[in-house]
Every structure is written in C-alpha cells, then in structure tokens.
Design a protein around this motif. Structure first.
Motif, mmCIF file in Angstrom:
data_model
loop_
_atom_site.group_PDB
_atom_site.id
_atom_site.type_symbol
_atom_site.label_atom_id
_atom_site.label_comp_id
_atom_site.label_asym_id
_atom_site.label_seq_id
_atom_site.Cartn_x
_atom_site.Cartn_y
_atom_site.Cartn_z
ATOM 1 N N UNK A 103 -11.210 24.235 9.943
ATOM 2 C CA UNK A 103 -9.915 24.907 9.859
ATOM 3 C C UNK A 103 -10.009 26.396 10.122
ATOM 4 N N UNK A 104 -9.592 27.199 9.160
ATOM 5 C CA UNK A 104 -9.562 28.650 9.329
ATOM 6 C C UNK A 104 -10.917 29.305 9.066
ATOM 7 N N UNK A 105 -11.876 28.574 8.555
ATOM 8 C CA UNK A 105 -13.185 29.141 8.236
ATOM 9 C C UNK A 105 -13.944 29.527 9.510
ATOM 10 N N UNK A 106 -14.763 30.560 9.406
ATOM 11 C CA UNK A 106 -15.568 30.984 10.545
ATOM 12 C C UNK A 106 -16.898 30.236 10.599
ATOM 13 N N UNK A 107 -17.145 29.363 9.632
ATOM 14 C CA UNK A 107 -18.385 28.588 9.624
ATOM 15 C C UNK A 107 -18.408 27.615 10.793
ATOM 16 N N UNK A 108 -19.592 27.327 11.335
ATOM 17 C CA UNK A 108 -19.667 26.393 12.469
ATOM 18 C C UNK A 108 -19.419 24.952 12.023
ATOM 19 N N UNK A 109 -18.931 24.142 12.936
ATOM 20 C CA UNK A 109 -18.779 22.707 12.685
ATOM 21 C C UNK A 109 -20.152 22.073 12.582
ATOM 22 N N UNK A 110 -20.221 20.924 11.911
ATOM 23 C CA UNK A 110 -21.478 20.199 11.794
ATOM 24 C C UNK A 110 -21.171 18.707 11.667
ATOM 25 N N UNK A 111 -20.537 18.128 12.688
ATOM 26 C CA UNK A 111 -20.131 16.716 12.652
ATOM 27 C C UNK A 111 -21.331 15.820 12.970
ATOM 28 N N UNK A 112 -21.729 14.980 12.007
ATOM 29 C CA UNK A 112 -22.896 14.116 12.166
ATOM 30 C C UNK A 112 -22.549 12.667 12.451
ATOM 31 N N UNK A 113 -21.502 12.159 11.834
ATOM 32 C CA UNK A 113 -21.171 10.742 11.981
ATOM 33 C C UNK A 113 -19.667 10.581 11.874
ATOM 34 N N UNK A 114 -19.154 9.486 12.430
ATOM 35 C CA UNK A 114 -17.719 9.231 12.386
ATOM 36 C C UNK A 114 -17.485 7.730 12.222
ATOM 37 N N UNK A 115 -16.475 7.395 11.436
ATOM 38 C CA UNK A 115 -16.029 6.007 11.278
ATOM 39 C C UNK A 115 -14.510 6.018 11.311
ATOM 40 N N UNK A 116 -13.908 4.986 11.880
ATOM 41 C CA UNK A 116 -12.449 4.907 11.935
ATOM 42 C C UNK A 116 -11.971 3.668 11.195
ATOM 43 N N UNK A 117 -10.776 3.765 10.637
ATOM 44 C CA UNK A 117 -10.191 2.629 9.941
ATOM 45 C C UNK A 117 -8.686 2.682 10.084
ATOM 46 N N UNK A 118 -8.066 1.534 9.874
ATOM 47 C CA UNK A 118 -6.614 1.418 9.955
ATOM 48 C C UNK A 118 -6.080 1.280 8.541
ATOM 49 N N UNK A 119 -5.126 2.134 8.164
ATOM 50 C CA UNK A 119 -4.516 2.053 6.836
ATOM 51 C C UNK A 119 -3.114 1.469 6.986
ATOM 52 N N UNK A 120 -2.912 0.301 6.380
ATOM 53 C CA UNK A 120 -1.605 -0.352 6.431
ATOM 54 C C UNK A 120 -0.572 0.473 5.681
ATOM 55 N N UNK A 121 0.709 0.237 5.968
ATOM 56 C CA UNK A 121 1.761 0.935 5.240
ATOM 57 C C UNK A 121 1.718 0.493 3.776
ATOM 58 N N UNK A 122 2.213 1.369 2.904
ATOM 59 C CA UNK A 122 2.198 1.081 1.475
ATOM 60 C C UNK A 122 3.586 1.314 0.896
ATOM 61 N N UNK A 123 3.848 0.656 -0.203
ATOM 62 C CA UNK A 123 5.124 0.864 -0.888
ATOM 63 C C UNK A 123 5.064 2.176 -1.655
ATOM 64 N N UNK A 124 6.184 2.904 -1.657
ATOM 65 C CA UNK A 124 6.272 4.126 -2.464
ATOM 66 C C UNK A 124 7.703 4.270 -2.957
ATOM 67 N N UNK A 125 7.858 5.034 -4.026
ATOM 68 C CA UNK A 125 9.184 5.242 -4.605
ATOM 69 C C UNK A 125 10.050 6.042 -3.644
ATOM 70 N N UNK A 126 11.282 5.582 -3.473
ATOM 71 C CA UNK A 126 12.212 6.262 -2.567
ATOM 72 C C UNK A 126 12.927 7.402 -3.281
ATOM 73 N N UNK A 127 13.044 7.283 -4.589
ATOM 74 C CA UNK A 127 13.713 8.320 -5.364
ATOM 75 C C UNK A 127 12.916 8.599 -6.639
ATOM 76 N N UNK A 128 13.375 9.553 -7.418
ATOM 77 C CA UNK A 128 12.651 9.958 -8.619
ATOM 78 C C UNK A 128 12.626 8.882 -9.695
ATOM 79 N N UNK A 129 13.610 8.004 -9.716
ATOM 80 C CA UNK A 129 13.649 6.971 -10.751
ATOM 81 C C UNK A 129 12.676 5.833 -10.442
#
Length: 170
Positions: A103-129
C-alpha cells in the motif's frame, strides 16, 4: 522431460535448457504454466509431452509462484507484488495489473506464494434489527505469503482492480 507413467521406473526422455530458475509449475489441460524466477512466466504446449513447445511469455520481476483461476493467472512476483495475467490465449498471455502489497508503505514487496479461492455469497442482516436478510456478492480471493510481512488477503473479483482486505504485520 521425465516419463513417470511407471513411478517406480521413471525414464528420462529428453533434456532442453529453456528455463532460467523454475520455481513452480502448474499443468491445466495441454498447457504447462511455469513461474521461472527472473525468467518470468512461461506457457508451454504439452500436446506432444515428449517435445514441449514454448507458447508464450510474461516478463516479471521474479515469478516465485502461480495460481490459476481460469482465465486469470495470479503471479507472486517477489518485489513486483501480485501480478494478474490473462492466459485465455496461452500463446499470447498478457499481464493486466500489478498490485503493490504494501500500500502506502515505502517497504519493498516480498510476494513468495499465492493461492486463490472462491467465496460463495453469505447471508447478512439487511437492517439493524436483523429481521430481514440479504446476500453478499460472491467473490474471488487471493492469499499471498508476503515474507516477514505475513499474509495478505486480496479481493481479486475484478481482474484489473484488486482490493486488499487485511494486513497482518508482526
């Protein structure tokens, strides 16, 4: 090329130097994707496994690992961060976006490994109640091992616009 049809008696079929520093290989159908360190990412045609043929190349800083979620190939590119590439045409793969993992840091990136996954939709409250429910959008996530900086979780649903979801610093 090693024939391992009989794992007890592997047989050397041929040798050919086309790689710089292979780190990770991934086969999908007749295509082999290779994270080749400073040599970038190569795509090889395995139609004739005895004589693989280089199809395409993506230049990178230091391709360390790859993960495929068709047609996107995610590349842990060491100091280059996370690179998203379109490999729908293996003979003409192309990098779409590179994400700075710090992000905003001046530190260098150091990406070693990557994995991908699919997250299904989830139920969540539509209102405060909480009496009405709605669904969140499904999404594709990438987890990147970022050296001493820990793990980064990114929403990569939109191929050209990844969003960092967490930051785990020591």
């Amino acid at each position: 090329i090693v024939d391992v049809r009989n794992p007890m008696l592997p047989k050397l079929l041929s040798t050919e130097k086309v790689l710089t520093d292979p780190r990770r290989m991934l086969a999908q159908g007749d295509v082999l994707y290779i994270a080749d360190g400073p040599g970038g990412v190569l795509t090889l045609d395995l139609t004739n496994p005895d004589k693989p043929k280089v199809l395409g190349h993506i230049p990178t800083a230091e391709a360390r690992s790859i993960a495929l979620s068709w047609p996107w190939l995610y590349i842990a590119d060491g100091p280059g961060g996370l690179v998203t590439a379109d490999v729908a045409q293996p003979e003409a793969p192309r990098a779409l976006a590179a994400l700075d993992l710090n992000g905003e840091s001046s530190l260098p990136n150091d990406a070693w490994d990557v994995a991908v996954l699919f997250q299904y939709s989830r139920a969540k409250a539509k209102d405060e109640t909480g009496t009405a429910l709605e669904r969140t959008k499904a999404r594709h996530l990438a987890a990147i091992a970022a050296g001493l900086d820990g793990v980064r979780i990114l929403d990569v649903t939109e191929d050209r616009k990844s969003t960092r979801l967490n930051s785990s610093h020591r």
